[in-house]
Design a protein around this motif. Sequence first.
Motif, PDB file in Angstrom:
ATOM      1  N   LYS A 183       0.831  -1.203   0.000  1.00 13.80           N
ATOM      2  CA  LYS A 183       0.000   0.000   0.000  1.00 13.80           C
ATOM      3  C   LYS A 183       0.867   1.255   0.000  1.00 13.80           C
ATOM      4  O   LYS A 183       0.612   2.203  -0.765  1.00 13.80           O
ATOM      5  CB  LYS A 183      -0.920  -0.021   1.231  1.00 13.80           C
ATOM      6  CG  LYS A 183      -1.891   1.155   1.287  1.00 13.80           C
ATOM      7  CD  LYS A 183      -2.853   0.994   2.445  1.00 13.80           C
ATOM      8  CE  LYS A 183      -2.141   1.026   3.774  1.00 13.80           C
ATOM      9  NZ  LYS A 183      -3.073   1.038   4.936  1.00 13.80           N
ATOM     10  N   GLN A 184       1.896   1.253   0.831  1.00 16.09           N
ATOM     11  CA  GLN A 184       2.771   2.422   0.904  1.00 16.09           C
ATOM     12  C   GLN A 184       3.571   2.610  -0.381  1.00 16.09           C
ATOM     13  O   GLN A 184       3.776   3.735  -0.837  1.00 16.09           O
ATOM     14  CB  GLN A 184       3.735   2.276   2.095  1.00 16.09           C
ATOM     15  CG  GLN A 184       4.522   3.540   2.388  1.00 16.09           C
ATOM     16  CD  GLN A 184       3.606   4.715   2.710  1.00 16.09           C
ATOM     17  OE1 GLN A 184       2.691   4.602   3.527  1.00 16.09           O
ATOM     18  NE2 GLN A 184       3.859   5.861   2.057  1.00 16.09           N
ATOM     19  N   ALA A 185       3.988   1.497  -1.011  1.00 13.40           N
ATOM     20  CA  ALA A 185       4.761   1.585  -2.254  1.00 13.40           C
ATOM     21  C   ALA A 185       3.921   2.186  -3.371  1.00 13.40           C
ATOM     22  O   ALA A 185       4.418   2.990  -4.171  1.00 13.40           O
ATOM     23  CB  ALA A 185       5.267   0.193  -2.649  1.00 13.40           C
ATOM     24  N   ILE A 186       2.641   1.822  -3.430  1.00 16.95           N
ATOM     25  CA  ILE A 186       1.749   2.385  -4.451  1.00 16.95           C
ATOM     26  C   ILE A 186       1.543   3.878  -4.222  1.00 16.95           C
ATOM     27  O   ILE A 186       1.582   4.683  -5.150  1.00 16.95           O
ATOM     28  CB  ILE A 186       0.409   1.634  -4.458  1.00 16.95           C
ATOM     29  CG1 ILE A 186       0.618   0.166  -4.864  1.00 16.95           C
ATOM     30  CG2 ILE A 186      -0.581   2.302  -5.411  1.00 16.95           C
ATOM     31  CD1 ILE A 186      -0.616  -0.704  -4.709  1.00 16.95           C
ATOM     32  N   LEU A 187       1.332   4.242  -2.958  1.00 14.48           N
ATOM     33  CA  LEU A 187       1.133   5.664  -2.642  1.00 14.48           C
ATOM     34  C   LEU A 187       2.389   6.468  -2.936  1.00 14.48           C
ATOM     35  O   LEU A 187       2.314   7.618  -3.405  1.00 14.48           O
ATOM     36  CB  LEU A 187       0.721   5.813  -1.174  1.00 14.48           C
ATOM     37  CG  LEU A 187      -0.650   5.246  -0.804  1.00 14.48           C
ATOM     38  CD1 LEU A 187      -0.879   5.340   0.694  1.00 14.48           C
ATOM     39  CD2 LEU A 187      -1.765   5.980  -1.562  1.00 14.48           C
ATOM     40  N   ASP A 188       3.559   5.909  -2.668  1.00 13.55           N
ATOM     41  CA  ASP A 188       4.808   6.610  -2.947  1.00 13.55           C
ATOM     42  C   ASP A 188       4.989   6.818  -4.450  1.00 13.55           C
ATOM     43  O   ASP A 188       5.484   7.870  -4.884  1.00 13.55           O
ATOM     44  CB  ASP A 188       5.998   5.825  -2.389  1.00 13.55           C
ATOM     45  CG  ASP A 188       6.013   5.835  -0.865  1.00 13.55           C
ATOM     46  OD1 ASP A 188       5.320   6.696  -0.269  1.00 13.55           O
ATOM     47  OD2 ASP A 188       6.700   4.973  -0.276  1.00 13.55           O
ATOM     48  N   LEU A 189       4.597   5.804  -5.233  1.00 18.72           N
ATOM     49  CA  LEU A 189       4.709   5.922  -6.688  1.00 18.72           C
ATOM     50  C   LEU A 189       3.851   7.066  -7.218  1.00 18.72           C
ATOM     51  O   LEU A 189       4.243   7.789  -8.145  1.00 18.72           O
ATOM     52  CB  LEU A 189       4.303   4.601  -7.358  1.00 18.72           C
ATOM     53  CG  LEU A 189       4.240   4.600  -8.888  1.00 18.72           C
ATOM     54  CD1 LEU A 189       5.631   4.793  -9.491  1.00 18.72           C
ATOM     55  CD2 LEU A 189       3.612   3.304  -9.399  1.00 18.72           C
ATOM     56  N   LEU A 190       2.667   7.246  -6.600  1.00 20.67           N
ATOM     57  CA  LEU A 190       1.717   8.265  -7.072  1.00 20.67           C
ATOM     58  C   LEU A 190       1.781   9.553  -6.254  1.00 20.67           C
ATOM     59  O   LEU A 190       0.863  10.373  -6.304  1.00 20.67           O
ATOM     60  CB  LEU A 190       0.293   7.680  -7.008  1.00 20.67           C
ATOM     61  CG  LEU A 190       0.078   6.336  -7.746  1.00 20.67           C
ATOM     62  CD1 LEU A 190      -1.350   5.855  -7.539  1.00 20.67           C
ATOM     63  CD2 LEU A 190       0.399   6.486  -9.225  1.00 20.67           C
ATOM     64  N   ALA A 191       2.846   9.720  -5.512  1.00 24.07           N
ATOM     65  CA  ALA A 191       2.961  10.890  -4.639  1.00 24.07           C
ATOM     66  C   ALA A 191       3.002  12.195  -5.406  1.00 24.07           C
ATOM     67  O   ALA A 191       2.693  13.263  -4.854  1.00 24.07           O
ATOM     68  CB  ALA A 191       4.206  10.755  -3.760  1.00 24.07           C
ATOM     69  N   ASP A 192       3.373  12.169  -6.689  1.00 24.97           N
ATOM     70  CA  ASP A 192       3.429  13.403  -7.471  1.00 24.97           C
ATOM     71  C   ASP A 192       2.061  13.828  -7.982  1.00 24.97           C
ATOM     72  O   ASP A 192       1.931  14.862  -8.644  1.00 24.97           O
ATOM     73  CB  ASP A 192       4.390  13.241  -8.648  1.00 24.97           C
ATOM     74  CG  ASP A 192       4.014  12.053  -9.533  1.00 24.97           C
ATOM     75  OD1 ASP A 192       2.965  11.414  -9.285  1.00 24.97           O
ATOM     76  OD2 ASP A 192       4.781  11.763 -10.476  1.00 24.97           O
ATOM     77  N   HIS A 193       1.026  12.994  -7.697  1.00 21.85           N
ATOM     78  CA  HIS A 193      -0.355  13.289  -8.093  1.00 21.85           C
ATOM     79  C   HIS A 193      -0.517  13.440  -9.618  1.00 21.85           C
ATOM     80  O   HIS A 193      -1.399  14.141 -10.089  1.00 21.85           O
ATOM     81  CB  HIS A 193      -0.867  14.550  -7.390  1.00 21.85           C
ATOM     82  CG  HIS A 193      -0.968  14.399  -5.915  1.00 21.85           C
ATOM     83  ND1 HIS A 193      -2.068  13.865  -5.284  1.00 21.85           N
ATOM     84  CD2 HIS A 193      -0.075  14.713  -4.930  1.00 21.85           C
ATOM     85  CE1 HIS A 193      -1.866  13.863  -3.974  1.00 21.85           C
ATOM     86  NE2 HIS A 193      -0.660  14.361  -3.733  1.00 21.85           N
ATOM     87  N   LYS A 194       0.347  12.767 -10.339  1.00 19.34           N
ATOM     88  CA  LYS A 194       0.243  12.761 -11.791  1.00 19.34           C
ATOM     89  C   LYS A 194      -0.188  11.378 -12.271  1.00 19.34           C
ATOM     90  O   LYS A 194       0.093  10.365 -11.606  1.00 19.34           O
ATOM     91  CB  LYS A 194       1.596  13.124 -12.421  1.00 19.34           C
ATOM     92  CG  LYS A 194       2.064  14.533 -12.116  1.00 19.34           C
ATOM     93  CD  LYS A 194       3.398  14.803 -12.790  1.00 19.34           C
ATOM     94  CE  LYS A 194       3.894  16.215 -12.489  1.00 19.34           C
ATOM     95  NZ  LYS A 194       5.205  16.505 -13.133  1.00 19.34           N
ATOM     96  N   LYS A 212      -2.417  -6.931  -5.115  1.00 22.98           N
ATOM     97  CA  LYS A 212      -3.824  -6.924  -5.511  1.00 22.98           C
ATOM     98  C   LYS A 212      -4.713  -6.441  -4.368  1.00 22.98           C
ATOM     99  O   LYS A 212      -5.633  -5.636  -4.564  1.00 22.98           O
ATOM    100  CB  LYS A 212      -4.239  -8.328  -5.968  1.00 22.98           C
ATOM    101  CG  LYS A 212      -3.615  -8.760  -7.280  1.00 22.98           C
ATOM    102  CD  LYS A 212      -3.896 -10.222  -7.587  1.00 22.98           C
ATOM    103  CE  LYS A 212      -5.361 -10.490  -7.720  1.00 22.98           C
ATOM    104  NZ  LYS A 212      -5.638 -11.914  -8.089  1.00 22.98           N
ATOM    105  N   GLU A 213      -4.440  -6.948  -3.166  1.00 21.74           N
ATOM    106  CA  GLU A 213      -5.255  -6.552  -2.014  1.00 21.74           C
ATOM    107  C   GLU A 213      -5.052  -5.068  -1.684  1.00 21.74           C
ATOM    108  O   GLU A 213      -6.028  -4.359  -1.363  1.00 21.74           O
ATOM    109  CB  GLU A 213      -4.901  -7.420  -0.815  1.00 21.74           C
ATOM    110  CG  GLU A 213      -5.323  -8.884  -0.971  1.00 21.74           C
ATOM    111  CD  GLU A 213      -4.941  -9.714   0.236  1.00 21.74           C
ATOM    112  OE1 GLU A 213      -4.228  -9.180   1.115  1.00 21.74           O
ATOM    113  OE2 GLU A 213      -5.345 -10.895   0.282  1.00 21.74           O
ATOM    114  N   ALA A 214      -3.810  -4.602  -1.773  1.00 21.50           N
ATOM    115  CA  ALA A 214      -3.528  -3.195  -1.454  1.00 21.50           C
ATOM    116  C   ALA A 214      -4.170  -2.271  -2.487  1.00 21.50           C
ATOM    117  O   ALA A 214      -4.762  -1.236  -2.122  1.00 21.50           O
ATOM    118  CB  ALA A 214      -2.021  -2.979  -1.406  1.00 21.50           C
TER     119      ALA A 214
END
Length: 233
Positions: A183-194, A212-214
Amino acid sequence: ILQSAGYIEYETDPDARARLKFLLGRDELYKLYETTPNEEAVISALLRNYSGLFSDYRYVEEALISQVSGLSQNEVYLILKSLSHRRILHFIPQRKTPFITYTQDRIDGCDVVIPASVYDQRKEQFIKHVNAIEAYATNNHVCRSRQLLRYFDETKSEDCGICDVCVDHQPNPNAEQEFKDAKQAILDLLADHKPHDIKETSELLLPRKAFKEALKYLCNEELVHIDGLLIYR
């Protein structure tokens, strides 16, 4: 299949039997001094059991020569090859390639008539094969190995424990931590809000089940959005 149905027969070519002819005359043969006892036993067995070996090629049986000489068939074969190499005789070994005899008349392809029932049967078999492949690809509840064995009517089997289905169903003591990390890795990837291509998530190298669950959790909580092939916060 054709053999069991009586359409063909496998036979051994009679010309495939072993043949030989002495290259030395009878008198020259008796004057040989460099032959071993085993070679003499083979030559003696040939002369006692076959006639005309000095004038033409004759069919011989290695099994008979072996029995008379007291040697194994392999020893007889090697001795005959050696005698042939030394130009004492010419040995043509047995050919073991069988040939096929058709027991029924063969029909030209342009004259073959296939009834509709055969097409229907082939179509039904093809549909079963396609359905089996689809089931194998989509069934995430039965061990892959058991699915394959079941397809070949092997019903007595156990889970392999190493395929993706078995691994997904095994208890994972680290599942909660893996979920949090994913979950944190996905959020970090999208942290630029792009918007990002969804394929970029594969570069995170996360456990498949945890990812998949995250991702499902983040989408349900509207923390992450997916639009076609794009993912963004």
